[in-house]
Motif scaffolding. Structure first.
Motif, PDB file in Angstrom:
ATOM      1  N   ALA A 231      76.093  -6.390   7.152  1.00 44.53           N
ATOM      2  CA  ALA A 231      75.444  -5.507   7.551  1.00 44.53           C
ATOM      3  C   ALA A 231      74.841  -4.409   6.457  1.00 44.53           C
ATOM      4  N   ARG A 232      75.842  -4.329   5.551  1.00 44.94           N
ATOM      5  CA  ARG A 232      75.348  -3.378   4.501  1.00 44.94           C
ATOM      6  C   ARG A 232      74.419  -3.913   3.611  1.00 44.94           C
ATOM      7  N   MET A 233      74.370  -5.233   3.485  1.00 42.03           N
ATOM      8  CA  MET A 233      73.526  -6.059   2.582  1.00 42.03           C
ATOM      9  C   MET A 233      72.102  -5.876   3.175  1.00 42.03           C
ATOM     10  N   ASN A 234      71.941  -5.916   4.428  1.00 43.42           N
ATOM     11  CA  ASN A 234      70.756  -6.067   5.096  1.00 43.42           C
ATOM     12  C   ASN A 234      70.183  -4.697   4.819  1.00 43.42           C
ATOM     13  N   ARG A 235      70.882  -3.581   5.121  1.00 45.87           N
ATOM     14  CA  ARG A 235      70.407  -2.257   4.963  1.00 45.87           C
ATOM     15  C   ARG A 235      69.874  -2.051   3.403  1.00 45.87           C
ATOM     16  N   MET A 236      70.559  -2.716   2.576  1.00 46.44           N
ATOM     17  CA  MET A 236      70.314  -2.453   1.113  1.00 46.44           C
ATOM     18  C   MET A 236      69.158  -3.097   0.957  1.00 46.44           C
ATOM     19  N   GLU A 237      68.679  -4.361   1.561  1.00 48.83           N
ATOM     20  CA  GLU A 237      67.291  -4.934   1.451  1.00 48.83           C
ATOM     21  C   GLU A 237      66.382  -4.112   1.919  1.00 48.83           C
ATOM     22  N   LEU A 238      66.637  -3.320   3.111  1.00 43.04           N
ATOM     23  CA  LEU A 238      65.768  -2.664   3.866  1.00 43.04           C
ATOM     24  C   LEU A 238      65.190  -1.358   2.871  1.00 43.04           C
ATOM     25  N   SER A 239      66.350  -0.968   2.242  1.00 40.71           N
ATOM     26  CA  SER A 239      66.265   0.109   1.285  1.00 40.71           C
ATOM     27  C   SER A 239      65.283  -0.160   0.187  1.00 40.71           C
ATOM     28  N   ILE A 240      65.564  -1.337  -0.237  1.00 39.54           N
ATOM     29  CA  ILE A 240      64.795  -1.828  -1.406  1.00 39.54           C
ATOM     30  C   ILE A 240      63.142  -2.041  -0.971  1.00 39.54           C
ATOM     31  N   SER A 241      62.936  -2.423   0.196  1.00 41.32           N
ATOM     32  CA  SER A 241      61.546  -2.819   0.691  1.00 41.32           C
ATOM     33  C   SER A 241      60.704  -1.410   1.109  1.00 41.32           C
ATOM     34  N   ARG A 242      61.773  -0.538   1.344  1.00 41.76           N
ATOM     35  CA  ARG A 242      61.144   0.782   1.517  1.00 41.76           C
ATOM     36  C   ARG A 242      60.727   1.642   0.272  1.00 41.76           C
ATOM     37  N   ILE A 243      61.756   1.605  -0.819  1.00 42.17           N
ATOM     38  CA  ILE A 243      61.557   1.903  -2.072  1.00 42.17           C
ATOM     39  C   ILE A 243      60.296   1.338  -2.845  1.00 42.17           C
ATOM     40  N   ASP A 244      60.186   0.042  -2.808  1.00 41.06           N
ATOM     41  CA  ASP A 244      58.726  -0.750  -3.131  1.00 41.06           C
ATOM     42  C   ASP A 244      57.683  -0.073  -2.582  1.00 41.06           C
ATOM     43  N   VAL A 248      54.567   2.049  -4.577  1.00 41.30           N
ATOM     44  CA  VAL A 248      53.152   1.889  -4.458  1.00 41.30           C
ATOM     45  C   VAL A 248      52.369   3.002  -4.025  1.00 41.30           C
ATOM     46  N   SER A 249      52.905   3.773  -3.052  1.00 40.16           N
ATOM     47  CA  SER A 249      51.924   4.927  -2.293  1.00 40.16           C
ATOM     48  C   SER A 249      51.964   6.270  -3.512  1.00 40.16           C
ATOM     49  N   THR A 250      53.090   6.020  -4.158  1.00 40.63           N
ATOM     50  CA  THR A 250      53.273   7.135  -5.024  1.00 40.63           C
ATOM     51  C   THR A 250      52.484   6.945  -6.363  1.00 40.63           C
ATOM     52  N   LEU A 253      48.955   7.641  -5.386  1.00 44.22           N
ATOM     53  CA  LEU A 253      48.558   9.058  -5.439  1.00 44.22           C
ATOM     54  C   LEU A 253      48.245   9.392  -6.947  1.00 44.22           C
ATOM     55  N   LEU A 254      49.086   9.145  -7.984  1.00 44.48           N
ATOM     56  CA  LEU A 254      49.232   9.468  -9.168  1.00 44.48           C
ATOM     57  C   LEU A 254      47.714   9.087  -9.888  1.00 44.48           C
ATOM     58  N   SER A 255      47.325   7.513  -9.460  1.00 45.52           N
ATOM     59  CA  SER A 255      46.134   7.243  -9.814  1.00 45.52           C
ATOM     60  C   SER A 255      44.871   8.152  -9.323  1.00 45.52           C
ATOM     61  N   GLY A 256      45.018   8.499  -8.056  1.00 42.03           N
ATOM     62  CA  GLY A 256      43.866   9.202  -7.574  1.00 42.03           C
ATOM     63  C   GLY A 256      43.637  10.564  -8.463  1.00 42.03           C
ATOM     64  N   GLU A 257      44.775  11.153  -8.580  1.00 40.87           N
ATOM     65  CA  GLU A 257      44.824  12.525  -9.366  1.00 40.87           C
ATOM     66  C   GLU A 257      44.303  12.296 -10.894  1.00 40.87           C
ATOM     67  N   GLU A 258      44.819  11.265 -11.645  1.00 44.12           N
ATOM     68  CA  GLU A 258      44.542  11.293 -13.209  1.00 44.12           C
ATOM     69  C   GLU A 258      43.498  10.127 -13.537  1.00 44.12           C
ATOM     70  N   ASP A 259      43.378   9.188 -12.707  1.00 42.93           N
ATOM     71  CA  ASP A 259      42.112   8.271 -13.294  1.00 42.93           C
ATOM     72  C   ASP A 259      40.966   8.570 -13.116  1.00 42.93           C
ATOM     73  N   VAL A 260      40.069   8.141 -13.840  1.00 39.76           N
ATOM     74  CA  VAL A 260      38.647   8.560 -13.598  1.00 39.76           C
ATOM     75  C   VAL A 260      38.097   7.389 -12.759  1.00 39.76           C
ATOM     76  N   ASP A 261      36.742   8.014 -12.218  1.00 38.33           N
ATOM     77  CA  ASP A 261      35.871   6.960 -11.400  1.00 38.33           C
ATOM     78  C   ASP A 261      35.080   6.481 -12.763  1.00 38.33           C
ATOM     79  N   MET A 262      35.259   5.358 -13.421  1.00 38.35           N
ATOM     80  CA  MET A 262      34.401   4.915 -14.702  1.00 38.35           C
ATOM     81  C   MET A 262      32.988   4.984 -14.314  1.00 38.35           C
TER      82      MET A 262
END
Length: 296
Positions: A231-244, A248-250, A253-262
């Motif tokens: 059960a704890r392994m399943n929870r850990m795998e869910l945590s890894i999926s959430r972290i991934d 991606v979302s963070t 956001l960083l790209s939207g702030e710093e990267d230029v529209d070429m």
């Protein structure tokens, strides 16, 4: 009062506008070459602060990912070790049934006892399983072997949880406490049960202990801990999926702030080049011919 526009004022205005255009072109060229909206905090303090916040968040996320990966590896190794323990107990149970059927000679019973003795040795090796030099069944005392090969006993009594942080306010226990598996009754646990079975098979006058019931009790306890670990392994795998997903979302956001529209930046750069050409063309008209000739 009307301000008199002199030739000197026209020249100064021309230089001022050319410098402003050159500065803008320099900023745009820097953005094109670096691919970033800002290259130093003074370019845009607001974007710089937001970028630092998102980078800090990504560093935290990276650490959470490493913790989660390490924790999952630890739990996988633990599950594999417990699977071996299960196989050992099942084999001991088969041997116990075989030895108690009343048709075995003394030689046969000694042979069964010897195999159980070897299985007990193997059980000791399993209880000293390690990952990255750390004993997985030693609680938080990971540097000390929990099983003593000298006394043939599980000597570890550490009852602490090993927990890893895998998110804000999110910790997961990664270890199965060895004392709960190998010495769950406090009197020797699995090793005592196997020793008693071995002793009875070597003795011409075996005791009346119900070894099968003891083995079944140990296997039930083992399965319970494996179930909790799963059960704890399943929870850990869910945590890894959430972290991934959070990474991606963070990153977005960083790209939207710093990267230029070429495309936008290059278009602006070409527009500034046109403005500069126009300014130079006009400047050539307003500056006295003698000065223009000198510049040529």
């Amino acid at each position: 009062m009307t301000l008199r526009v002199t030739q000197n004022i026209l020249n100064q205005n021309l230089l001022f506008n050319l410098q402003r255009t050159n500065k803008t072109m320099d900023q745009l060229q820097e953005q094109v070459s670096s691919g970033r909206k800002i290259n130093k905090p003074s370019d845009n303090p607001v974007i710089a602060v937001r970028g630092m916040f998102y980078r800090s968040s990504l560093n935290e996320i990276d650490q959470y990912k490493r913790n989660a990966d390490d924790g999952l590896s630890w739990m996988t190794s633990t599950d594999e070790a417990l699977d071996e323990v299960t196989s050992v107990l099942q084999r001991v149970r088969e041997l116990t049934i075989q030895g108690e059927n009343g048709t075995n000679s003394e030689t046969d019973r000694n042979a069964i006892a010897e195999e159980i003795s070897q299985l007990k040795e193997h059980l000791g090796e399993i209880s000293n399983s390690q990952i990255a030099g750390k004993y997985i069944f030693a609680g938080t005392d990971v540097k000390t072997p929990p099983y003593s090969s000298a006394t043939k006993e599980f000597t570890n009594a550490n009852n602490e949880k090993l927990e890893l942080v895998v998110g804000q306010n999110n910790t997961v226990q990664i270890n199965v406490k060895g004392i709960d598996v190998f010495n769950n009754d406090g009197t020797g646990g699995i090793f005592k049960v196997l020793s008693d079975i071995e002793t009875d098979f070597r003795s011409p006058n075996p005791g009346s202990t119900d070894h099968l019931a003891q083995l079944d009790g140990q296997m039930d306890n083992l399965l319970r801990h494996r179930s909790e670990l799963g059960a704890r392994m399943n929870r850990m795998e869910l945590s890894i999926s959430r972290i991934d997903g959070l990474e991606v979302s963070t990153t977005r956001l960083l790209s939207g702030e710093e990267d230029v529209d070429m495309a936008e930046v290059i278009t602006n750069l070409k527009a500034q080049e046109n403005v500069q050409r126009a300014a130079l063309s006009v400047g050539a008209r307003i500056i006295q011919p003698s000065l223009v000739d000198f510049l040529r």
